[in-house]
Design a protein around this motif. Sequence first.
Motif, PDB file in Angstrom:
ATOM      1  N   ALA A   1      -5.540   0.309 -10.026  1.00 38.87           N
ATOM      2  CA  ALA A   1      -6.000   0.020  -8.664  1.00 38.87           C
ATOM      3  C   ALA A   1      -5.383   0.979  -7.652  1.00 38.87           C
ATOM      4  CB  ALA A   1      -5.683  -1.427  -8.293  1.00 38.87           C
TER       5      ALA A   1
ATOM      6  N   THR B   1      -9.624   6.629 -14.546  1.00 39.04           N
ATOM      7  CA  THR B   1      -8.421   6.708 -13.718  1.00 39.04           C
ATOM      8  C   THR B   1      -7.635   7.970 -14.035  1.00 39.04           C
ATOM      9  OG1 THR B   1      -8.279   4.288 -13.623  1.00 39.04           O
ATOM     10  CG2 THR B   1      -6.279   5.528 -13.099  1.00 39.04           C
TER      11      THR B   1
ATOM     12  N   ARG C   1      -7.412   7.524  -2.183  1.00 42.50           N
ATOM     13  CA  ARG C   1      -8.065   8.350  -1.162  1.00 42.50           C
ATOM     14  C   ARG C   1      -8.324   7.555   0.116  1.00 42.50           C
ATOM     15  NH1 ARG C   1     -10.127  13.260  -3.390  1.00 42.50           N
ATOM     16  NH2 ARG C   1     -10.309  13.234  -5.656  1.00 42.50           N
ATOM     17  N   GLN C   2      -8.873   6.336  -0.032  1.00 43.44           N
ATOM     18  CA  GLN C   2      -9.192   5.558   1.157  1.00 43.44           C
ATOM     19  C   GLN C   2      -7.931   5.140   1.905  1.00 43.44           C
ATOM     20  OE1 GLN C   2     -12.319   5.211   2.358  1.00 43.44           O
ATOM     21  NE2 GLN C   2     -11.207   4.466   4.144  1.00 43.44           N
ATOM     22  N   ASN C   3      -6.871   4.835   1.171  1.00 47.90           N
ATOM     23  CA  ASN C   3      -5.618   4.489   1.836  1.00 47.90           C
ATOM     24  C   ASN C   3      -5.044   5.677   2.603  1.00 47.90           C
ATOM     25  OD1 ASN C   3      -5.595   1.825   0.984  1.00 47.90           O
ATOM     26  ND2 ASN C   3      -4.416   2.256  -0.867  1.00 47.90           N
TER      27      ASN C   3
ATOM     28  N   ILE D   1       0.836  -1.204   0.000  1.00 48.39           N
ATOM     29  CA  ILE D   1       0.000   0.000   0.000  1.00 48.39           C
ATOM     30  C   ILE D   1       0.868   1.250   0.000  1.00 48.39           C
ATOM     31  CG2 ILE D   1      -1.569   1.377   1.433  1.00 48.39           C
ATOM     32  CD1 ILE D   1      -2.981  -1.179   2.199  1.00 48.39           C
TER      33      ILE D   1
ATOM     34  N   ASP E   1       2.282   1.769  -3.471  1.00 50.13           N
ATOM     35  CA  ASP E   1       1.242   2.247  -4.384  1.00 50.13           C
ATOM     36  C   ASP E   1       0.932   3.722  -4.125  1.00 50.13           C
ATOM     37  OD1 ASP E   1       0.989  -0.128  -5.729  1.00 50.13           O
ATOM     38  OD2 ASP E   1      -0.826  -0.776  -4.706  1.00 50.13           O
ATOM     39  N   GLN E   2       0.844   4.092  -2.851  1.00 53.89           N
ATOM     40  CA  GLN E   2       0.571   5.493  -2.526  1.00 53.89           C
ATOM     41  C   GLN E   2       1.680   6.398  -3.056  1.00 53.89           C
ATOM     42  OE1 GLN E   2      -2.688   4.815  -1.759  1.00 53.89           O
ATOM     43  NE2 GLN E   2      -2.567   6.536  -0.352  1.00 53.89           N
TER      44      GLN E   2
ATOM     45  N   ARG F   1      -6.549   5.737   5.969  1.00 50.87           N
ATOM     46  CA  ARG F   1      -5.954   4.719   6.844  1.00 50.87           C
ATOM     47  C   ARG F   1      -4.579   5.138   7.337  1.00 50.87           C
ATOM     48  NH1 ARG F   1      -7.690   1.119   2.485  1.00 50.87           N
ATOM     49  NH2 ARG F   1      -9.688   0.165   3.007  1.00 50.87           N
TER      50      ARG F   1
ATOM     51  N   LYS G   1      -7.324   4.186  -7.831  1.00 46.29           N
ATOM     52  CA  LYS G   1      -8.679   3.970  -7.316  1.00 46.29           C
ATOM     53  C   LYS G   1      -8.705   3.941  -5.793  1.00 46.29           C
ATOM     54  CE  LYS G   1     -12.475   0.617  -7.368  1.00 46.29           C
ATOM     55  NZ  LYS G   1     -12.945  -0.692  -7.892  1.00 46.29           N
ATOM     56  N   ASN G   2      -7.684   3.334  -5.195  1.00 48.38           N
ATOM     57  CA  ASN G   2      -7.672   3.140  -3.739  1.00 48.38           C
ATOM     58  C   ASN G   2      -6.953   4.254  -2.992  1.00 48.38           C
ATOM     59  OD1 ASN G   2      -8.979   0.639  -4.051  1.00 48.38           O
ATOM     60  ND2 ASN G   2      -7.038  -0.427  -4.347  1.00 48.38           N
TER      61      ASN G   2
END
Length: 374
Positions: free
Chosen positions: A156, A121, A162-164, A12, A15-16, A167, A159-160
Amino acid sequence: MTDGIGILGSRIDLDQTRVERAMAEFRAARPVLVIGEDGAALVCGVEGLEAPLAEALARLASGTPRLVLPAARLRRLGLDRTLPGRVALPTIDLKRIEQLALVIDAKADAPVAPADTLDETALELARLALTVPVVVVVPVDAARLAESAVERVGIAAVKNFRQNEVRRLRIVGRAPVPLEGAPETEFVVFRGGEGLRDQVAIVVGKPDLSRPVPVRLHSACLTGDLFGSLKCDCGDQLRGTVEWMARNDGGVLLYLDQEGRGNGIANKMRAYRLQSLGFDTYDADEVLGFDLDQRHFDFAAEMLKQLGIAEVDIMTNNPVKVEALRESGLKVVSERRVIGRPTDENVRYLASKRDRAGHIIDTDALFARLKAGE
């Protein structure tokens, strides 16, 4: 023996980091390689797109390039759309791109096909980078770019993102900062969330965390908060809330990096220019390709939780903020309205927020105050 990921960061985290680099490339008007299961494309925003880059992209194309536009911009082009779409670009014609992307009174001059996942995307990258949300997408053979320095990112990961970020939200600094009218105040700085800067919680006084805590979610407004712009009531809301909390046993104001309803300061100024031509605040944003509000508030709820707050007395006129805190698991016990001074320049803005975004504002009372010179 490890594969190195445990030392350098989780998947994660990696990816960020790739998305953050892609955002920086977008803001610098450089292309990014977006990779999906069904292919890859070089994508770039329309801001700063110049002839040399357009020509280089055209040479690398393995399919027909396209211009991807959000639903809001398509509506300004005269189309009844709720989803983004794309227009084929047989040649990457900068004048045609400008016409479709930025001209106020433009009309759709070609068929608009539905956007695919890669297109969406690319649009999300533009939004994350706080640039105009219109992008050029050029299908390419990713193998040809294997040795290039172009930044690359997976669908992916975008896509993920903002939510990551929610967290990963964490406190990185805090200190007492006495304010005029609120001498017992602490600033707590969080890293993560939304926008391109840190978020700040201003803890006024010593709020009792065992009871509902007065809370305001305040999106940054450079023009109103700092310079006293007459076009909005943000500065009054900011200072009035802090003063009220200081007089009433404390509270917490979250100062969130969401300038221009999440569009960024540059797009806010573009919208202000359109407002000077007669557009209301929401129509101006739609011309630029933005819907009513781009903000998210899940990270704000996480900030409150990390401060130990479970129940809130929310100070807002915006029902979206109320619902966002409830959906996050916080208990919204009560609501308080926060209205600044009416001016000749902001009453239309406030009426638009009431009529088009559902804000709970008694504009009749505001007009009466304005007439009375209050």
